[in-house]
Motif scaffolding. Sequence first.
Motif, PDB file in Angstrom:
ATOM      1  N   LYS A 101       0.818  -1.219   0.000  1.00  0.00           N
ATOM      2  CA  LYS A 101       0.000   0.000   0.000  1.00  0.00           C
ATOM      3  C   LYS A 101       0.852   1.270   0.000  1.00  0.00           C
ATOM      4  CE  LYS A 101      -0.918   0.139   4.940  1.00  0.00           C
ATOM      5  NZ  LYS A 101      -0.422   1.098   5.700  1.00  0.00           N
ATOM      6  N   ASP A 102       2.145   1.151   0.257  1.00  0.00           N
ATOM      7  CA  ASP A 102       3.038   2.308   0.238  1.00  0.00           C
ATOM      8  C   ASP A 102       3.734   2.501  -1.104  1.00  0.00           C
ATOM      9  OD1 ASP A 102       2.424   2.885   2.885  1.00  0.00           O
ATOM     10  OD2 ASP A 102       4.081   1.669   3.659  1.00  0.00           O
ATOM     11  N   ILE A 103       3.558   1.561  -2.034  1.00  0.00           N
ATOM     12  CA  ILE A 103       4.193   1.667  -3.356  1.00  0.00           C
ATOM     13  C   ILE A 103       3.414   2.677  -4.195  1.00  0.00           C
ATOM     14  CG2 ILE A 103       4.705   0.433  -5.504  1.00  0.00           C
ATOM     15  CD1 ILE A 103       5.271  -2.032  -3.759  1.00  0.00           C
ATOM     16  N   VAL A 104       4.141   3.643  -4.764  1.00  0.00           N
ATOM     17  CA  VAL A 104       3.501   4.685  -5.574  1.00  0.00           C
ATOM     18  C   VAL A 104       3.932   4.636  -7.034  1.00  0.00           C
ATOM     19  CG1 VAL A 104       3.083   6.239  -3.642  1.00  0.00           C
ATOM     20  CG2 VAL A 104       5.259   6.377  -4.889  1.00  0.00           C
ATOM     21  N   ASP A 105       4.908   3.784  -7.356  1.00  0.00           N
ATOM     22  CA  ASP A 105       5.330   3.643  -8.752  1.00  0.00           C
ATOM     23  C   ASP A 105       6.208   2.406  -8.894  1.00  0.00           C
ATOM     24  OD1 ASP A 105       5.520   4.181 -11.442  1.00  0.00           O
ATOM     25  OD2 ASP A 105       6.909   5.865 -11.231  1.00  0.00           O
ATOM     26  N   ALA A 106       6.281   1.923 -10.111  1.00  0.00           N
ATOM     27  CA  ALA A 106       7.176   0.827 -10.470  1.00  0.00           C
ATOM     28  C   ALA A 106       7.679   1.126 -11.868  1.00  0.00           C
ATOM     29  CB  ALA A 106       6.447  -0.512 -10.432  1.00  0.00           C
ATOM     30  N   GLU A 107       8.995   1.007 -12.040  1.00  0.00           N
ATOM     31  CA  GLU A 107       9.608   1.270 -13.342  1.00  0.00           C
ATOM     32  C   GLU A 107      10.503   0.100 -13.696  1.00  0.00           C
ATOM     33  OE1 GLU A 107      11.543   5.159 -13.594  1.00  0.00           O
ATOM     34  OE2 GLU A 107      10.575   5.602 -11.688  1.00  0.00           O
ATOM     35  N   GLN A 108      10.448  -0.319 -14.936  1.00  0.00           N
ATOM     36  CA  GLN A 108      11.315  -1.393 -15.389  1.00  0.00           C
ATOM     37  C   GLN A 108      12.537  -0.777 -16.044  1.00  0.00           C
ATOM     38  OE1 GLN A 108       9.509  -4.367 -17.839  1.00  0.00           O
ATOM     39  NE2 GLN A 108      11.190  -5.784 -17.504  1.00  0.00           N
ATOM     40  N   ALA A 109      13.707  -1.213 -15.610  1.00  0.00           N
ATOM     41  CA  ALA A 109      14.969  -0.755 -16.183  1.00  0.00           C
ATOM     42  C   ALA A 109      15.264  -1.539 -17.464  1.00  0.00           C
ATOM     43  CB  ALA A 109      16.092  -0.947 -15.178  1.00  0.00           C
ATOM     44  N   ALA A 110      16.220  -1.053 -18.218  1.00  0.00           N
ATOM     45  CA  ALA A 110      16.572  -1.693 -19.472  1.00  0.00           C
ATOM     46  C   ALA A 110      17.065  -3.124 -19.273  1.00  0.00           C
ATOM     47  CB  ALA A 110      17.619  -0.870 -20.211  1.00  0.00           C
ATOM     48  N   ASP A 111      17.650  -3.421 -18.100  1.00  0.00           N
ATOM     49  CA  ASP A 111      18.139  -4.781 -17.843  1.00  0.00           C
ATOM     50  C   ASP A 111      17.031  -5.722 -17.388  1.00  0.00           C
ATOM     51  OD1 ASP A 111      17.653  -4.010 -15.222  1.00  0.00           O
ATOM     52  OD2 ASP A 111      19.699  -4.350 -14.523  1.00  0.00           O
ATOM     53  N   GLY A 112      15.803  -5.220 -17.284  1.00  0.00           N
ATOM     54  CA  GLY A 112      14.667  -6.051 -16.899  1.00  0.00           C
ATOM     55  C   GLY A 112      14.312  -5.995 -15.434  1.00  0.00           C
ATOM     56  N   SER A 113      15.170  -5.410 -14.615  1.00  0.00           N
ATOM     57  CA  SER A 113      14.855  -5.315 -13.190  1.00  0.00           C
ATOM     58  C   SER A 113      13.812  -4.221 -12.960  1.00  0.00           C
ATOM     59  CB  SER A 113      16.129  -5.005 -12.382  1.00  0.00           C
ATOM     60  OG  SER A 113      16.635  -3.733 -12.738  1.00  0.00           O
ATOM     61  N   ILE A 114      13.203  -4.243 -11.784  1.00  0.00           N
ATOM     62  CA  ILE A 114      12.156  -3.287 -11.440  1.00  0.00           C
ATOM     63  C   ILE A 114      12.645  -2.408 -10.290  1.00  0.00           C
ATOM     64  CG2 ILE A 114       9.822  -3.024 -10.473  1.00  0.00           C
ATOM     65  CD1 ILE A 114       9.579  -4.100 -13.217  1.00  0.00           C
ATOM     66  N   ILE A 115      12.274  -1.141 -10.353  1.00  0.00           N
ATOM     67  CA  ILE A 115      12.531  -0.203  -9.260  1.00  0.00           C
ATOM     68  C   ILE A 115      11.182   0.231  -8.717  1.00  0.00           C
ATOM     69  CG2 ILE A 115      13.545   2.006  -8.564  1.00  0.00           C
ATOM     70  CD1 ILE A 115      15.341   1.714 -11.129  1.00  0.00           C
ATOM     71  N   PHE A 116      10.931  -0.092  -7.447  1.00  0.00           N
ATOM     72  CA  PHE A 116       9.687   0.295  -6.802  1.00  0.00           C
ATOM     73  C   PHE A 116       9.926   1.597  -6.038  1.00  0.00           C
ATOM     74  CE2 PHE A 116       9.276  -4.319  -7.163  1.00  0.00           C
ATOM     75  CZ  PHE A 116       8.022  -4.397  -7.759  1.00  0.00           C
ATOM     76  N   SER A 117       9.040   2.568  -6.235  1.00  0.00           N
ATOM     77  CA  SER A 117       9.096   3.820  -5.483  1.00  0.00           C
ATOM     78  C   SER A 117       8.105   3.702  -4.349  1.00  0.00           C
ATOM     79  CB  SER A 117       8.735   5.007  -6.374  1.00  0.00           C
ATOM     80  OG  SER A 117       9.698   5.149  -7.394  1.00  0.00           O
ATOM     81  N   VAL A 118       8.588   3.981  -3.138  1.00  0.00           N
ATOM     82  CA  VAL A 118       7.779   3.819  -1.927  1.00  0.00           C
ATOM     83  C   VAL A 118       7.678   5.146  -1.211  1.00  0.00           C
ATOM     84  CG1 VAL A 118       7.620   2.596   0.282  1.00  0.00           C
ATOM     85  CG2 VAL A 118       8.553   1.428  -1.731  1.00  0.00           C
ATOM     86  N   ASN A 119       6.462   5.463  -0.802  1.00  0.00           N
ATOM     87  CA  ASN A 119       6.215   6.707  -0.078  1.00  0.00           C
ATOM     88  C   ASN A 119       6.454   6.505   1.393  1.00  0.00           C
ATOM     89  OD1 ASN A 119       5.439   9.333   0.391  1.00  0.00           O
ATOM     90  ND2 ASN A 119       3.270   8.844   0.412  1.00  0.00           N
TER      91      ASN A 119
END
Length: 119
Positions: A101-119
Amino acid sequence: MSRLVTLAFFAAVSTISLAGSGHADSLIMNTAPEIEKTLSNYNRPFAVRYLEDYDNSKFDNTTGIDAEAARSNEGVKHIRASIKANKRLAEKLKSRGVDVKDIVDAEQAADGSIIFSVN
């Protein structure tokens, strides 16, 4: 000398072409439907980025320019739903101390990994 200039020109054009295609791919894979599809069965490494002040995080104070636009409230709900549907990913996030419930975004990097943005 002419050959050297020609070779340098083609090398520069090739580099620019490859860089542009990688950037375009990353833009497409971070659109709402694509990232949601990826998250629903994602089972790879990820990173977590903690945002100090999410409401004001659209402005990047280090460069003085607007950062990428934040996801809409509806988009955030869809991302969270995709994560919850992927029990393995939800458990991995929980084990790292991240509440979905604290995740506000998810972005996939070019290498396929994910970066989750948390508030």
